[in-house]
Motif scaffolding. Structure first.
Motif, short mmCIF file in Angstrom:
data_model
loop_
_atom_site.label_atom_id
_atom_site.label_comp_id
_atom_site.label_asym_id
_atom_site.label_seq_id
_atom_site.Cartn_x
_atom_site.Cartn_y
_atom_site.Cartn_z
N TRP A 113 8.84 -31.23 14.01
CA TRP A 113 8.70 -30.16 14.99
C TRP A 113 8.89 -28.79 14.34
CZ3 TRP A 113 6.63 -28.94 19.38
CH2 TRP A 113 7.05 -27.79 20.05
N LEU A 114 9.92 -28.65 13.54
CA LEU A 114 10.19 -27.36 12.91
C LEU A 114 9.11 -26.99 11.91
CD1 LEU A 114 14.07 -27.37 12.39
CD2 LEU A 114 12.72 -26.36 14.24
N ALA A 115 8.53 -27.98 11.23
CA ALA A 115 7.40 -27.69 10.35
C ALA A 115 6.24 -27.12 11.15
CB ALA A 115 6.97 -28.96 9.61
N ALA A 116 5.97 -27.72 12.32
CA ALA A 116 4.89 -27.23 13.17
C ALA A 116 5.19 -25.84 13.71
CB ALA A 116 4.66 -28.20 14.33
N VAL A 117 6.46 -25.57 14.04
CA VAL A 117 6.85 -24.24 14.51
C VAL A 117 6.55 -23.20 13.46
CG1 VAL A 117 8.86 -22.81 15.11
CG2 VAL A 117 8.58 -25.06 16.15
N ARG A 118 6.81 -23.53 12.21
CA ARG A 118 6.54 -22.59 11.12
C ARG A 118 5.04 -22.39 10.89
NH1 ARG A 118 9.27 -20.34 6.71
NH2 ARG A 118 7.87 -19.79 5.00
N LEU A 119 4.27 -23.45 11.05
CA LEU A 119 2.86 -23.41 10.67
C LEU A 119 1.94 -22.91 11.77
CD1 LEU A 119 2.61 -26.81 8.75
CD2 LEU A 119 2.60 -24.52 7.75
N VAL A 120 2.30 -23.12 13.03
CA VAL A 120 1.36 -22.88 14.13
C VAL A 120 2.05 -22.10 15.25
CG1 VAL A 120 -0.19 -23.96 15.80
CG2 VAL A 120 0.23 -25.08 13.61
N ARG A 121 1.37 -21.09 15.78
CA ARG A 121 1.91 -20.30 16.88
C ARG A 121 1.45 -20.79 18.25
NH1 ARG A 121 1.87 -13.92 15.00
NH2 ARG A 121 3.26 -14.17 13.17
N HIS A 122 0.19 -21.22 18.34
CA HIS A 122 -0.34 -21.64 19.63
C HIS A 122 0.41 -22.90 20.10
CE1 HIS A 122 -3.09 -23.10 22.71
NE2 HIS A 122 -3.67 -21.89 22.69
N PRO A 123 0.96 -22.90 21.32
CA PRO A 123 1.81 -24.01 21.75
C PRO A 123 1.12 -25.36 21.78
CG PRO A 123 1.32 -22.53 23.58
CD PRO A 123 0.88 -21.83 22.33
N VAL A 124 -0.15 -25.40 22.19
CA VAL A 124 -0.86 -26.68 22.24
C VAL A 124 -1.11 -27.20 20.83
CG1 VAL A 124 -2.98 -27.84 22.94
CG2 VAL A 124 -1.93 -26.15 24.46
N LEU A 125 -1.57 -26.34 19.95
CA LEU A 125 -1.80 -26.75 18.57
C LEU A 125 -0.49 -27.14 17.89
CD1 LEU A 125 -4.44 -24.09 17.41
CD2 LEU A 125 -4.83 -26.46 18.11
N ARG A 126 0.57 -26.44 18.24
CA ARG A 126 1.88 -26.76 17.66
C ARG A 126 2.30 -28.18 18.01
NH1 ARG A 126 6.57 -22.51 18.76
NH2 ARG A 126 5.40 -21.42 17.13
N VAL A 127 2.11 -28.55 19.25
CA VAL A 127 2.44 -29.91 19.68
C VAL A 127 1.61 -30.92 18.90
CG1 VAL A 127 2.17 -31.53 21.60
CG2 VAL A 127 3.30 -29.34 21.98
N GLY A 128 0.32 -30.63 18.72
CA GLY A 128 -0.54 -31.54 17.97
C GLY A 128 -0.12 -31.69 16.53
N VAL A 129 0.20 -30.57 15.88
CA VAL A 129 0.62 -30.61 14.48
C VAL A 129 1.94 -31.37 14.35
CG1 VAL A 129 1.43 -29.21 12.54
CG2 VAL A 129 -0.63 -28.54 13.79
N ALA A 130 2.86 -31.13 15.26
CA ALA A 130 4.13 -31.85 15.22
C ALA A 130 3.93 -33.34 15.43
CB ALA A 130 5.07 -31.29 16.29
N GLY A 131 3.04 -33.70 16.34
CA GLY A 131 2.76 -35.12 16.56
C GLY A 131 2.17 -35.78 15.33
N VAL A 132 1.23 -35.11 14.68
CA VAL A 132 0.65 -35.64 13.45
C VAL A 132 1.72 -35.74 12.37
CG1 VAL A 132 -0.95 -35.13 11.56
CG2 VAL A 132 -1.69 -34.87 13.94
N GLY A 133 2.58 -34.71 12.29
CA GLY A 133 3.63 -34.71 11.28
C GLY A 133 4.59 -35.87 11.42
N LEU A 134 4.88 -36.25 12.67
CA LEU A 134 5.76 -37.40 12.91
C LEU A 134 5.02 -38.71 12.70
CD1 LEU A 134 8.29 -38.84 13.90
CD2 LEU A 134 7.59 -38.32 16.26
N ALA A 135 3.83 -38.84 13.30
CA ALA A 135 3.09 -40.11 13.23
C ALA A 135 2.68 -40.46 11.81
CB ALA A 135 1.87 -40.04 14.14
N ALA A 136 2.35 -39.46 11.00
CA ALA A 136 1.89 -39.74 9.63
C ALA A 136 2.99 -40.37 8.78
CB ALA A 136 1.40 -38.45 8.98
#
Length: 249
Positions: A113-136
């Motif tokens: 989640w924190l990696a996504a917070v750093r990388l992405v500002r848009h809330p929807v995209l942030r959720v997607g990046v965080a989900g990929v970061g966890l699932a991967a």
């Protein structure tokens, strides 16, 4: 002193993980449980120290509680990960799930989640990046744990090339669950801003997990295919995170 606690926790976690390839049998199972507990305490503790008890509580409810729910559903029904069962190697079970398993969801959910917070500002995209970061992460986790006999699928076909014992549907299930978890967490916890100088241990945890998993699978655990798939999948978040830290500090 409290600013250093996450770094101390990360150091203990790394020491425990180094012991994994040096052990086997019951000792390796004990190292696995210890590693998960340390990772869990590190992530929850960091959330509490940097964002307060409310965010830490939401993290536990969504990822630990949610992790237990989906794992119990998976064992009982085969949805969403496929038809699988846990051995008794990881200790006592709750609803067919070793008690330590839900803790693992939380352990990696927070740094993702924190990696996504750093990388992405848009809330929807942030959720997607965080989900990929966890699932991967599961591209490393499941092949490693199945190789140890901690859980098995009744039918692992179709599967990724070189990883015959884990079905593709499991990874799809992880992605769906991870994105749902991050969506719920974002909704309940509210906006999460970067805390300058305080999130570095979680970035280090995510990158350490990525790099050490590649090395362990390729060089010590005899799992070269999952080393490659994990490098590709988790690299979707880990590599941009590393570049961001390099460029922006």
């Amino acid at each position: 002193m409290t600013r250093r606690l996450p770094w101390y926790g990360l150091g203990l976690l790394i020491l425990a993980q180094i012991c994994y390839p040096l052990t086997d049998g019951g000792a390796r199972a004990a190292v696995t449980v210890t590693t998960v507990v340390l990772g869990y305490l590190l992530s929850v503790g960091h959330a509490a120290l940097t964002r307060g008890p409310r965010v830490a509580t939401v993290l536990v409810l969504v990822t630990t509680g949610g992790g237990l729910f989906v794992e119990a559903a998976g064992v009982a029904s085969g949805v969403p990960f496929g038809d699988y069962t846990y051995s008794g190697a990881l200790g006592p079970k709750i609803a067919g799930v070793p008690w330590v398993i839900p803790l693992a969801w939380t352990w990696m959910a927070w740094p993702a989640w924190l990696a996504a917070v750093r990388l992405v500002r848009h809330p929807v995209l942030r959720v997607g990046v965080a989900g990929v970061g966890l699932a991967a992460w599961d591209l490393f986790l499941d092949p490693q744990m199945v190789a140890e006999g901690y859980w098995t699928w009744s039918n692992a076909s179709p599967s990724l090339p070189g990883v015959p014992d884990v079905p593709l549907g499991n990874y799809a299930g992880w992605l769906v669950v991870a994105v749902l978890m991050m969506t719920v967490f974002n909704g309940l916890a509210g906006p999460t801003a970067i805390v300058p100088g305080r999130d570095a241990p979680m970035y280090a945890l995510y990158l350490w997990t990525y790099l050490s998993s590649i090395l362990a699978h390729a060089a010590f655990l005899g799992l070269p295919a999952s080393a490659g798939w994990g490098a590709l999948g988790m690299g979707l978040v880990a590599l941009p995170l590393a570049i961001s830290l390099r460029v922006r500090g």
